[in-house]
Design a protein around this motif. Structure first.
Motif, mmCIF file in Angstrom:
data_model
loop_
_atom_site.group_PDB
_atom_site.id
_atom_site.type_symbol
_atom_site.label_atom_id
_atom_site.label_comp_id
_atom_site.label_asym_id
_atom_site.label_seq_id
_atom_site.Cartn_x
_atom_site.Cartn_y
_atom_site.Cartn_z
ATOM 1 N N ALA A 1 1.171 -1.558 0.177
ATOM 2 C CA ALA A 1 -0.035 0.021 -0.688
ATOM 3 C C ALA A 1 1.040 1.723 -0.073
ATOM 4 C CB ALA A 1 -0.631 0.016 1.404
ATOM 5 N N LYS A 2 1.907 1.159 1.201
ATOM 6 C CA LYS A 2 2.704 2.059 0.944
ATOM 7 C C LYS A 2 3.340 2.468 -0.266
ATOM 8 C CE LYS A 2 3.439 2.713 5.901
ATOM 9 N NZ LYS A 2 2.194 3.545 6.023
ATOM 10 N N ARG A 3 4.038 1.986 -0.955
ATOM 11 C CA ARG A 3 4.537 1.857 -2.466
ATOM 12 C C ARG A 3 3.544 2.295 -3.453
ATOM 13 N NH1 ARG A 3 6.604 -3.224 -4.239
ATOM 14 N NH2 ARG A 3 7.605 -2.262 -6.119
ATOM 15 N N CYS A 4 2.278 1.655 -3.626
ATOM 16 C CA CYS A 4 1.883 1.636 -4.582
ATOM 17 C C CYS A 4 1.099 3.683 -3.799
ATOM 18 C CB CYS A 4 0.317 2.047 -4.507
ATOM 19 S SG CYS A 4 0.210 -0.889 -5.067
ATOM 20 N N ILE A 5 0.756 3.706 -2.801
ATOM 21 C CA ILE A 5 0.067 5.059 -2.313
ATOM 22 C C ILE A 5 1.279 6.251 -3.344
ATOM 23 C CG2 ILE A 5 0.379 7.127 -0.427
ATOM 24 C CD1 ILE A 5 -0.883 4.932 0.614
ATOM 25 N N ALA A 6 2.651 5.478 -2.854
ATOM 26 C CA ALA A 6 4.080 6.881 -3.142
ATOM 27 C C ALA A 6 4.813 6.874 -4.684
ATOM 28 C CB ALA A 6 4.963 6.330 -3.056
ATOM 29 N N LYS A 7 3.744 6.208 -5.710
ATOM 30 C CA LYS A 7 3.790 5.901 -7.048
ATOM 31 C C LYS A 7 2.362 7.047 -7.571
ATOM 32 C CE LYS A 7 4.482 4.114 -11.290
ATOM 33 N NZ LYS A 7 4.585 3.540 -11.990
ATOM 34 N N PHE B 1 -10.024 9.761 -1.821
ATOM 35 C CA PHE B 1 -11.069 8.020 -2.479
ATOM 36 C C PHE B 1 -9.883 7.068 -4.094
ATOM 37 C CE2 PHE B 1 -14.381 7.615 -6.525
ATOM 38 C CZ PHE B 1 -14.099 6.213 -5.971
ATOM 39 N N ALA B 2 -9.632 8.000 -4.557
ATOM 40 C CA ALA B 2 -8.649 7.513 -5.489
ATOM 41 C C ALA B 2 -7.753 6.933 -4.707
ATOM 42 C CB ALA B 2 -8.175 8.392 -6.515
ATOM 43 N N TYR B 3 -7.152 7.126 -3.744
ATOM 44 C CA TYR B 3 -5.830 7.151 -3.575
ATOM 45 C C TYR B 3 -6.104 5.427 -2.677
ATOM 46 C CZ TYR B 3 -2.264 10.455 -4.276
ATOM 47 O OH TYR B 3 -1.259 11.570 -4.476
ATOM 48 N N ALA B 4 -7.072 5.535 -1.859
ATOM 49 C CA ALA B 4 -7.653 4.573 -1.155
ATOM 50 C C ALA B 4 -8.472 2.921 -1.966
ATOM 51 C CB ALA B 4 -9.119 4.818 0.064
ATOM 52 N N SER B 5 -8.742 3.659 -2.982
ATOM 53 C CA SER B 5 -9.430 2.678 -4.515
ATOM 54 C C SER B 5 -7.588 1.660 -4.708
ATOM 55 C CB SER B 5 -9.892 3.058 -5.130
ATOM 56 O OG SER B 5 -11.194 3.802 -4.356
ATOM 57 N N SER B 6 -6.454 2.813 -4.765
ATOM 58 C CA SER B 6 -5.658 1.762 -5.928
ATOM 59 C C SER B 6 -4.928 1.752 -4.910
ATOM 60 C CB SER B 6 -5.139 2.923 -6.495
ATOM 61 O OG SER B 6 -6.180 3.345 -7.825
ATOM 62 N N THR B 7 -4.640 0.990 -3.212
ATOM 63 C CA THR B 7 -3.491 0.473 -2.558
ATOM 64 C C THR B 7 -2.972 -0.990 -2.344
ATOM 65 O OG1 THR B 7 -4.650 0.710 -0.602
ATOM 66 C CG2 THR B 7 -3.683 2.648 -1.135
ATOM 67 N N ARG B 8 -4.325 -1.628 -3.273
ATOM 68 C CA ARG B 8 -3.751 -2.648 -3.190
ATOM 69 C C ARG B 8 -3.282 -3.559 -4.149
ATOM 70 N NH1 ARG B 8 -8.959 -2.663 -0.550
ATOM 71 N NH2 ARG B 8 -8.594 -3.745 1.841
ATOM 72 N N ASN B 9 -2.269 -2.465 -5.112
ATOM 73 C CA ASN B 9 -2.041 -2.786 -6.405
ATOM 74 C C ASN B 9 -2.718 -3.101 -7.764
ATOM 75 O OD1 ASN B 9 0.559 -2.359 -8.217
ATOM 76 N ND2 ASN B 9 1.020 -4.835 -7.600
ATOM 77 N N ASN B 10 -3.482 -1.885 -7.992
ATOM 78 C CA ASN B 10 -5.105 -2.109 -7.985
ATOM 79 C C ASN B 10 -5.151 -0.538 -9.067
ATOM 80 O OD1 ASN B 10 -6.200 -1.333 -5.991
ATOM 81 N ND2 ASN B 10 -8.268 -1.765 -6.580
ATOM 82 N N ALA B 11 -4.824 -0.572 -10.434
ATOM 83 C CA ALA B 11 -5.418 0.300 -10.676
ATOM 84 C C ALA B 11 -7.447 0.748 -10.603
ATOM 85 C CB ALA B 11 -4.476 0.842 -12.054
ATOM 86 N N ALA B 12 -7.366 1.665 -9.962
ATOM 87 C CA ALA B 12 -9.074 2.541 -10.243
ATOM 88 C C ALA B 12 -9.521 3.604 -10.510
ATOM 89 C CB ALA B 12 -9.405 2.140 -8.232
ATOM 90 N N SER C 1 3.902 10.027 -6.752
ATOM 91 C CA SER C 1 4.852 10.666 -7.348
ATOM 92 C C SER C 1 4.563 11.730 -8.928
ATOM 93 C CB SER C 1 5.865 10.220 -8.362
ATOM 94 O OG SER C 1 4.992 9.131 -8.905
ATOM 95 N N LYS C 2 2.621 11.007 -8.857
ATOM 96 C CA LYS C 2 2.296 11.519 -11.059
ATOM 97 C C LYS C 2 1.082 12.299 -10.116
ATOM 98 C CE LYS C 2 4.042 7.897 -13.404
ATOM 99 N NZ LYS C 2 4.001 7.356 -14.667
ATOM 100 N N ASP C 3 1.227 13.095 -9.387
ATOM 101 C CA ASP C 3 -0.576 13.727 -9.173
ATOM 102 C C ASP C 3 -0.085 14.761 -8.338
ATOM 103 O OD1 ASP C 3 -2.630 14.307 -8.091
ATOM 104 O OD2 ASP C 3 -2.972 12.898 -6.032
ATOM 105 N N ARG C 4 0.374 15.602 -9.821
ATOM 106 C CA ARG C 4 0.163 17.115 -10.040
ATOM 107 C C ARG C 4 -1.045 17.977 -9.086
ATOM 108 N NH1 ARG C 4 1.691 14.193 -14.214
ATOM 109 N NH2 ARG C 4 -0.527 14.656 -15.501
ATOM 110 N N VAL C 5 -2.375 17.001 -9.167
ATOM 111 C CA VAL C 5 -3.701 18.257 -8.401
ATOM 112 C C VAL C 5 -3.087 18.665 -7.282
ATOM 113 C CG1 VAL C 5 -5.994 18.509 -8.053
ATOM 114 C CG2 VAL C 5 -4.789 17.310 -10.790
ATOM 115 N N SER C 6 -3.046 17.075 -6.274
ATOM 116 C CA SER C 6 -2.835 17.545 -5.592
ATOM 117 C C SER C 6 -1.844 17.915 -4.604
ATOM 118 C CB SER C 6 -2.650 15.476 -4.503
ATOM 119 O OG SER C 6 -3.667 15.256 -4.965
ATOM 120 N N GLU C 7 -0.497 17.816 -5.379
ATOM 121 C CA GLU C 7 0.776 18.578 -4.952
ATOM 122 C C GLU C 7 0.710 20.268 -5.117
ATOM 123 O OE1 GLU C 7 4.860 18.668 -7.210
ATOM 124 O OE2 GLU C 7 4.409 17.287 -7.256
#
Length: 167
Positions: free
Chosen positions: A24-30, A83-94, A33-39
């Motif tokens: 989950a931590k690796r998915c969140i970091a990935k 919503f987006a982050y939590a949905s993808s923490t199991r290495n599933n692009a959601a 790294s590409k989330d320009r809106v949140s940044e």
């Protein structure tokens, strides 16, 4: 002295949880790294794990509407990011299929908002997520309910555990 006969099972469960947390931590970091809106909005990650995340954002002058309260679009963006982050923490692009948000009270300049998101249902192709947005005094600002779709791709190219739907 009685020996714990469940120790290997407990150790395996701990190792599995530890792997799930690390994944989950690796998915969140990935994703981050590409989330320009949140940044761009100064959204920060407070904590995360399998099927859950906590994000925060400070309400700035630029986020205020004509009533001097935080524009609902910014609150929605914070909740949608969680919503987006939590949905993808199991290495599933959601990706989001639909969601709705209820606003309970306004946020004002200087408030710190926290979005706590948790996956509430994991299916083979879809899932649901609940996001609660609160302020620095733990007063509820908004609540988002979302349904997501697993697009059939991994977030991390090098991880073999895609498709793990353990909660």
């Amino acid at each position: 002295m009685k020996q714990n006969t469940n120790q290997p099972a407990a150790t395996a469960a701990t190792a599995g949880q530890s792997h799930a947390d690390a994944l989950a931590k690796r998915c969140i970091a990935k994703l981050r790294s590409k989330d320009r809106v949140s940044e761009g909005l100064g959204i920060t990650i407070k904590s995360g794990g399998p099927g859950r995340i906590a994000l925060s954002m400070a309400v700035t002058e630029e986020m205020l509407n004509a009533y001097d309260t935080c524009h609902g679009g910014y609150i929605f963006t914070l909740a949608d990011a969680a919503f987006a982050y939590a949905s993808s923490t199991r290495n599933n692009a959601a990706v989001g299929l639909n969601c709705h948000i209820d606003f309970m009270r306004p946020a004002k300049k200087g408030d710190h908002l926290y979005a706590h998101s948790e996956v509430t249902y994991v299916g083979r192709t879809t899932g649901t997520t609940l996001v609660k947005v609160v302020d620095q005094n733990n007063r509820q600002i908004a609540e988002l309910h979302g349904r997501y779709f697993n697009v059939g791709q991994a977030v991390l190219d090098d991880e073999a555990s895609f498709g793990d739907t353990s909660a």
